[in-house]
Design a protein around this motif. Structure first.
Motif, PDB file in Angstrom:
ATOM      1  N   GLY A  68       0.793  -1.222   0.000  1.00  0.00           N
ATOM      2  CA  GLY A  68       0.000   0.000   0.000  1.00  0.00           C
ATOM      3  C   GLY A  68       0.821   1.264   0.000  1.00  0.00           C
ATOM      4  N   GLY A  69       0.231   2.346  -0.522  1.00  0.00           N
ATOM      5  CA  GLY A  69       0.863   3.661  -0.498  1.00  0.00           C
ATOM      6  C   GLY A  69       2.229   3.674  -1.146  1.00  0.00           C
ATOM      7  N   HIS A  70       3.105   4.511  -0.610  1.00  0.00           N
ATOM      8  CA  HIS A  70       4.450   4.625  -1.178  1.00  0.00           C
ATOM      9  C   HIS A  70       5.262   3.338  -0.993  1.00  0.00           C
ATOM     10  CE1 HIS A  70       3.917   8.825  -2.139  1.00  0.00           C
ATOM     11  NE2 HIS A  70       3.510   9.072  -0.905  1.00  0.00           N
ATOM     12  N   ASN A  71       4.979   2.584   0.056  1.00  0.00           N
ATOM     13  CA  ASN A  71       5.694   1.320   0.259  1.00  0.00           C
ATOM     14  C   ASN A  71       5.320   0.283  -0.792  1.00  0.00           C
ATOM     15  OD1 ASN A  71       7.100   2.174   2.531  1.00  0.00           O
ATOM     16  ND2 ASN A  71       5.445   1.579   3.924  1.00  0.00           N
ATOM     17  N   ASP A 104       2.923  19.238   1.217  1.00  0.00           N
ATOM     18  CA  ASP A 104       1.599  19.871   1.211  1.00  0.00           C
ATOM     19  C   ASP A 104       0.519  18.986   1.822  1.00  0.00           C
ATOM     20  OD1 ASP A 104      -0.656  19.191  -1.090  1.00  0.00           O
ATOM     21  OD2 ASP A 104       1.292  18.386  -1.617  1.00  0.00           O
ATOM     22  N   ASP A 105       0.608  17.637   1.632  1.00  0.00           N
ATOM     23  CA  ASP A 105      -0.421  16.750   2.196  1.00  0.00           C
ATOM     24  C   ASP A 105      -0.014  15.305   1.953  1.00  0.00           C
ATOM     25  OD1 ASP A 105      -2.818  15.872   3.395  1.00  0.00           O
ATOM     26  OD2 ASP A 105      -3.929  17.542   2.519  1.00  0.00           O
ATOM     27  N   LEU A 106      -0.740  14.373   2.570  1.00  0.00           N
ATOM     28  CA  LEU A 106      -0.540  12.962   2.285  1.00  0.00           C
ATOM     29  C   LEU A 106      -0.989  12.668   0.854  1.00  0.00           C
ATOM     30  CD1 LEU A 106      -1.901  11.401   5.607  1.00  0.00           C
ATOM     31  CD2 LEU A 106       0.485  11.806   4.970  1.00  0.00           C
ATOM     32  N   THR A 107      -0.236  11.845   0.152  1.00  0.00           N
ATOM     33  CA  THR A 107      -0.565  11.545  -1.246  1.00  0.00           C
ATOM     34  C   THR A 107      -1.785  10.644  -1.356  1.00  0.00           C
ATOM     35  OG1 THR A 107       1.817  11.602  -1.693  1.00  0.00           O
ATOM     36  CG2 THR A 107       0.404  10.750  -3.437  1.00  0.00           C
ATOM     37  N   GLU A 114      -4.662   3.117  -0.897  1.00  0.00           N
ATOM     38  CA  GLU A 114      -4.815   2.543  -2.230  1.00  0.00           C
ATOM     39  C   GLU A 114      -5.360   3.527  -3.262  1.00  0.00           C
ATOM     40  OE1 GLU A 114      -7.580  -0.698  -1.994  1.00  0.00           O
ATOM     41  OE2 GLU A 114      -9.317   0.639  -1.837  1.00  0.00           O
ATOM     42  N   SER A 115      -5.735   4.739  -2.835  1.00  0.00           N
ATOM     43  CA  SER A 115      -6.261   5.723  -3.777  1.00  0.00           C
ATOM     44  C   SER A 115      -5.728   7.113  -3.439  1.00  0.00           C
ATOM     45  CB  SER A 115      -7.790   5.732  -3.770  1.00  0.00           C
ATOM     46  OG  SER A 115      -8.284   6.114  -2.501  1.00  0.00           O
TER      47      SER A 115
END
Length: 244
Positions: A68-71, A104-107, A114-115
């Motif tokens: 998930g996410g950047h990982n 600026d914020d969480l991606t 996942e989105s």
């Protein structure tokens, strides 16, 4: 050519190269572009040789939804050869993580990672701040079918960065040379090729692409690479990737 006029014996053969690739395919360390846990995004193949040494590096950039996410976004380097610094195939040291949140914020969404986070405007790619596009038409015009009416999933977003950011997806020369001999010359680089369907038990030794690449490495003659099959390594050709 030796001082006696006899041709120097080649240190390796195409047969030996294909044998190693087949062994890795049997051990699931050869790239499987429809890996059920990874959504494919981009790929690249590079081949290196001299009279004594050879190496092939296949880069598979994808999104592993289990992380998930950047990982979950990584460039997995699959490395083969007779002079490499790891076992043939891939291991944890050959995953390159290339994205991160900007200031600026969480991606991505915090719950499932996942989105896209609807508030995110930028993201870091290789320490470079890039804009995040939330315009659904942008993705549709690139041939990316969005699965949800209200979300843009990580793999959809990353596919939308192709081809403009392909160079940032790919390994740097320094990252490559950390894994193969620094002085080993590159003889081929491919962004398109016909990849074997490993999930359907197709071995590299039975695949036109890798038979020809093995011959190029054995001989040092790039004219042996004359593909007749259409390239299929683009993510659109592997719809089962990431769908388990």
């Amino acid at each position: 050519m030796s001082i006696f006029g006899f041709k120097k014996k080649q240190e390796y053969s195409a047969k030996e190269i294909l044998k190693q690739l087949d062994k890795c395919a049997g051990e699931f360390t050869f790239p499987m572009l429809d890996n059920g846990y990874v959504y494919p995004i981009h790929s690249k193949l590079s081949a290196y040789r001299d009279e004594k040494r050879w190496a092939i590096i296949i880069e598979v950039i994808g999104f592993n939804y289990r992380s998930g996410g950047h990982n979950g976004i990584s460039n997995c380097l699959h490395i083969f050869g007779n002079c490499i610094k790891t076992e043939p195939g891939t291991d944890n040291a050959n995953f390159l993580y290339i994205t991160d949140d900007s200031t600026d914020d969480l991606t991505f969404d915090e719950e499932y990672l996942e989105s896209l986070n609807p508030r995110a405007k930028t993201m870091m790619l290789r320490e470079k701040e890039i804009d995040i596009n939330h315009n659904r038409d942008f993705y549709l015009k690139k041939g990316i079918k969005l699965e949800d009416d209200d979300k843009i999933f990580v793999w959809e977003f990353m596919r939308g960065l192709e081809p403009e950011y392909n160079m940032e997806f790919e390994a740097t020369e320094e990252e490559i040379k950390q894994r193969i001999p620094y002085d080993l010359p590159k003889i081929m680089e491919l962004n398109e090729w016909h990849h074997p369907d490993c999930a359907d038990s197709e071995l590299p030794s039975k695949n036109e692409t890798f038979k020809q690449i093995a011959k190029v490495l054995e001989t040092g003659r790039t004219e042996f690479y004359k593909p007749t099959n259409k390239p299929n390594n683009h993510w659109k050709n592997w719809p089962d990737g990431g769908t388990l």
